[in-house]
Design a protein around this motif. Sequence first.
Motif, PDB file in Angstrom:
ATOM      1  N   LEU A  16       0.825  -1.207   0.000  1.00 58.57           N
ATOM      2  CA  LEU A  16       0.000   0.000   0.000  1.00 58.57           C
ATOM      3  C   LEU A  16       0.858   1.256   0.000  1.00 58.57           C
ATOM      4  N   MET A  17       1.847   1.311   0.879  1.00 58.35           N
ATOM      5  CA  MET A  17       2.666   2.514   1.009  1.00 58.35           C
ATOM      6  C   MET A  17       3.523   2.761  -0.224  1.00 58.35           C
ATOM      7  N   SER A  18       3.959   1.705  -0.894  1.00 57.78           N
ATOM      8  CA  SER A  18       4.699   1.886  -2.155  1.00 57.78           C
ATOM      9  C   SER A  18       3.812   2.552  -3.191  1.00 57.78           C
ATOM     10  N   ALA A  19       2.593   2.056  -3.324  1.00 55.05           N
ATOM     11  CA  ALA A  19       1.638   2.664  -4.263  1.00 55.05           C
ATOM     12  C   ALA A  19       1.316   4.097  -3.856  1.00 55.05           C
ATOM     13  N   PHE A  20       1.111   4.328  -2.558  1.00 50.86           N
ATOM     14  CA  PHE A  20       0.804   5.669  -2.052  1.00 50.86           C
ATOM     15  C   PHE A  20       1.905   6.659  -2.412  1.00 50.86           C
ATOM     16  N   HIS A  21       3.155   6.295  -2.155  1.00 49.33           N
ATOM     17  CA  HIS A  21       4.262   7.225  -2.413  1.00 49.33           C
ATOM     18  C   HIS A  21       4.482   7.452  -3.905  1.00 49.33           C
ATOM     19  N   GLU A  22       4.233   6.443  -4.734  1.00 51.58           N
ATOM     20  CA  GLU A  22       4.321   6.640  -6.181  1.00 51.58           C
ATOM     21  C   GLU A  22       3.308   7.690  -6.637  1.00 51.58           C
ATOM     22  N   LEU A  23       2.108   7.582  -6.136  1.00 52.99           N
ATOM     23  CA  LEU A  23       1.047   8.530  -6.494  1.00 52.99           C
ATOM     24  C   LEU A  23       1.336   9.922  -5.936  1.00 52.99           C
ATOM     25  N   LEU A  24       1.835   9.975  -4.732  1.00 57.83           N
ATOM     26  CA  LEU A  24       2.192  11.247  -4.103  1.00 57.83           C
ATOM     27  C   LEU A  24       3.291  11.948  -4.905  1.00 57.83           C
ATOM     28  N   THR A  25       4.302  11.196  -5.288  1.00 58.90           N
ATOM     29  CA  THR A  25       5.403  11.748  -6.075  1.00 58.90           C
ATOM     30  C   THR A  25       4.935  12.206  -7.453  1.00 58.90           C
ATOM     31  N   ALA A  26       3.908  11.540  -7.971  1.00 55.83           N
ATOM     32  CA  ALA A  26       3.354  11.921  -9.277  1.00 55.83           C
ATOM     33  C   ALA A  26       2.476  13.166  -9.203  1.00 55.83           C
TER      34      ALA A  26
END
Length: 140
Positions: free
Chosen positions: A99-109
Motif C-alpha cells: 500500500l505505502m509503495s503505491a501511495f508514495h508513487e502517487l504522491l510523487t506523481a
Amino acid sequence: MKEALVTADVVHLAAHGVFHSRSPLVSGITLEDGALMAYDLLDLPRTAGLVVLSACNSGMSRTPMEGAPLGLSGTFLSKGTSCVIAGMLPIGDESARTLMSAFHELLTAGQAPDAALACAAAKTGELGFTCFGAGDLPVY
C-alpha cells in the motif's frame, strides 16, 4: 528521530503501533532506538507537514468532551502537521509495504495525500489507513 520530525517536510515512520485508550498520550510507535509516544511531541516547536504512520492503530484516538483528539495522529495535528496518514487497524508488514509503495508513487506523481491514499487503497485492497487533516493539499 525528533530532529527529523522538526526539520523534514515529509516523514514516514514504519513501525509497530500501540494505542492506549485510557492514556492516549502514551500511545505511540516502537522504533529501533526506543518508543515515540504522543507526549514526546508536545515539546517540539513544529512537526513535518506530512506524517505517514505506517503502524497498526497509530490513527486511533480518544476525544474528551471538550478538546482535540488525543493520540499520536491528533498530537501531530495539534503540533502543526497539515496531514497525517495513519493505520486504524492491525496490518501485516507486506500489505503495508504494498500500500505505502503505491501511495508514495502517487504522491510523487503529484496527487494530494487523500487522493493518493484512496487510489492506493483501491489498487491494493488494503483499507486500514485513514487520512487526517488537510489531505487535499499537494505535498510536492
